[in-house]
Design an enzyme around this catalytic site. Structure first.
Site, mmCIF file in Angstrom:
data_model
loop_
_atom_site.group_PDB
_atom_site.id
_atom_site.type_symbol
_atom_site.label_atom_id
_atom_site.label_comp_id
_atom_site.label_asym_id
_atom_site.label_seq_id
_atom_site.Cartn_x
_atom_site.Cartn_y
_atom_site.Cartn_z
ATOM 1 N N LEU A 42 0.884 -1.171 0.000
ATOM 2 C CA LEU A 42 0.000 0.000 0.000
ATOM 3 C C LEU A 42 0.920 1.219 0.000
ATOM 4 O O LEU A 42 1.997 1.187 0.622
ATOM 5 C CB LEU A 42 -0.868 0.010 1.258
ATOM 6 C CG LEU A 42 -1.943 -1.085 1.370
ATOM 7 C CD1 LEU A 42 -2.675 -0.977 2.694
ATOM 8 C CD2 LEU A 42 -2.926 -1.017 0.210
ATOM 9 N N ASP A 43 0.480 2.289 -0.653
ATOM 10 C CA ASP A 43 1.300 3.506 -0.663
ATOM 11 C C ASP A 43 1.479 4.028 0.760
ATOM 12 O O ASP A 43 0.671 3.721 1.647
ATOM 13 C CB ASP A 43 0.606 4.606 -1.484
ATOM 14 C CG ASP A 43 0.451 4.207 -2.936
ATOM 15 O OD1 ASP A 43 1.222 3.346 -3.401
ATOM 16 O OD2 ASP A 43 -0.462 4.742 -3.592
ATOM 17 N N LYS A 44 2.477 4.866 0.920
ATOM 18 C CA LYS A 44 2.764 5.408 2.258
ATOM 19 C C LYS A 44 1.525 6.094 2.854
ATOM 20 O O LYS A 44 1.235 5.968 4.035
ATOM 21 C CB LYS A 44 3.937 6.389 2.152
ATOM 22 C CG LYS A 44 4.425 6.889 3.473
ATOM 23 C CD LYS A 44 5.662 7.755 3.305
ATOM 24 C CE LYS A 44 6.016 8.402 4.620
ATOM 25 N NZ LYS A 44 7.082 9.396 4.490
ATOM 26 N N LYS A 69 -5.134 5.343 -7.633
ATOM 27 C CA LYS A 69 -4.942 6.798 -7.790
ATOM 28 C C LYS A 69 -4.792 7.163 -9.269
ATOM 29 O O LYS A 69 -5.336 8.181 -9.728
ATOM 30 C CB LYS A 69 -3.690 7.245 -7.029
ATOM 31 C CG LYS A 69 -3.855 7.143 -5.525
ATOM 32 C CD LYS A 69 -2.553 7.526 -4.850
ATOM 33 C CE LYS A 69 -2.631 7.271 -3.355
ATOM 34 N NZ LYS A 69 -1.310 7.197 -2.755
#
Ligand code: URA
Length: 251
Positions: free
Chosen positions: A103-105, A188
């Site tokens: 997962l992205d930060k 995104k």
């Protein structure tokens, strides 16, 4: 067959050095006999290993559900930034766990951590078609045309070809996104391509595994046996039926 010290330290409570000492003190019994050396080879599936008369509770693999908070990396280690492994106690960090996918930060939500490499591979390979569901909040107003674009399989301006995906509009700026793949920043990028940049993203589920909402961001718990079996079953079922979704499944 594995080294005795590796098996015991892998359970997280003792380091290899401590196991060596325990062996010297005669506190470890292997099938009823004091262990002669920390390096001796044992089959942990069939050997009884006792420490001070109690079973070490050997489990081949560990499965942890983490509610990933924003601000930490989905990595095992990083020299500068904190990672999801830093949220776990040392006892679990010793078990060589890795995140299943990233997962992205700034993304929150469900992250599975395990040392079961086979299940990790099965969950991540595209042909397993494991649904990942995300809650997304965006700028701008979502509309039916966005759902249709997702369902049809988008090709983004940067060349990324996406499999058909689900977009269920919850309110003008909120949606549930369902993907069967996990390319870099995919949610995104897909929403940005529709002119609706994501302002908040949280993963809610992966296959049959749902984020336990009683876990606050940063908290974790082991998976139940039923949850692990559910993931295994889903991977095998999807493979046998080759369940790639088409636009009809989403719109
Ligand atoms: N898609 C994204 O854009 N970010 C994530 O963290 C996961 C999926």
């Amino acid at each position: 067959m594995e080294r005795l010290d590796k098996v015991i330290s892998g359970m997280g409570k003792k380091s290899r050095r401590e196991v060596k000492l325990l062996v010297r003190q005669g506190r470890i019994l292997v099938d009823g006999v004091p262990a002669l050396s920390a390096e001796m080879k044992v089959d942990p599936d069939t050997t009884e290993i006792l420490l001070d008369g109690e079973s070490i509770g050997y489990e081949k693999f560990t499965y942890i559900m983490l509610h990933k908070p924003a601000g930490v990396l989905s990595a095992v280690e990083d020299r500068r930034q904190s990672t999801v492994l830093d949220l776990l106690p040392q006892e679990l960090r010793r078990r060589e766990l890795s995140p299943v996918g990233r997962l992205d930060k700034d993304t929150e939500g469900l992250l599975l951590l395990t040392n079961d490499g086979t299940l990790t591979h099965q969950l991540l390979r595209p042909r397993s078609h494991v649904d990942k569901v995300y809650y997304a909040r965006v700028e701008g107003e979502l509309e039916t045309a966005d759902c249709e674009a997702f369902a049809g399989g988008m090709t983004l301006g940067d060349g990324l070809v996406c499999m058909p995906a689900g977009l269920e509009i919850l309110s003008p700026n909120e949606a549930l996104v369902t993907l069967q793949e996990g390319k870099f920043h995919q949610v995104k990028r897909m929403l940005a391509a529709r002119g609706k940049p994501v302002v908040y993203l949280k993963r809610l589920s992966m296959g049959s595994l749902r984020l336990d909402e009683s876990l606050a961001p940063g908290e974790y718990r082991p998976l139940t046996e039923g949850e692990v079996n559910g993931l295994r079953a889903a991977v095998n079922e999807n493979i046998s039926t080759e369940r790639q979704k088409s636009s009809k499944d989403f719109c």
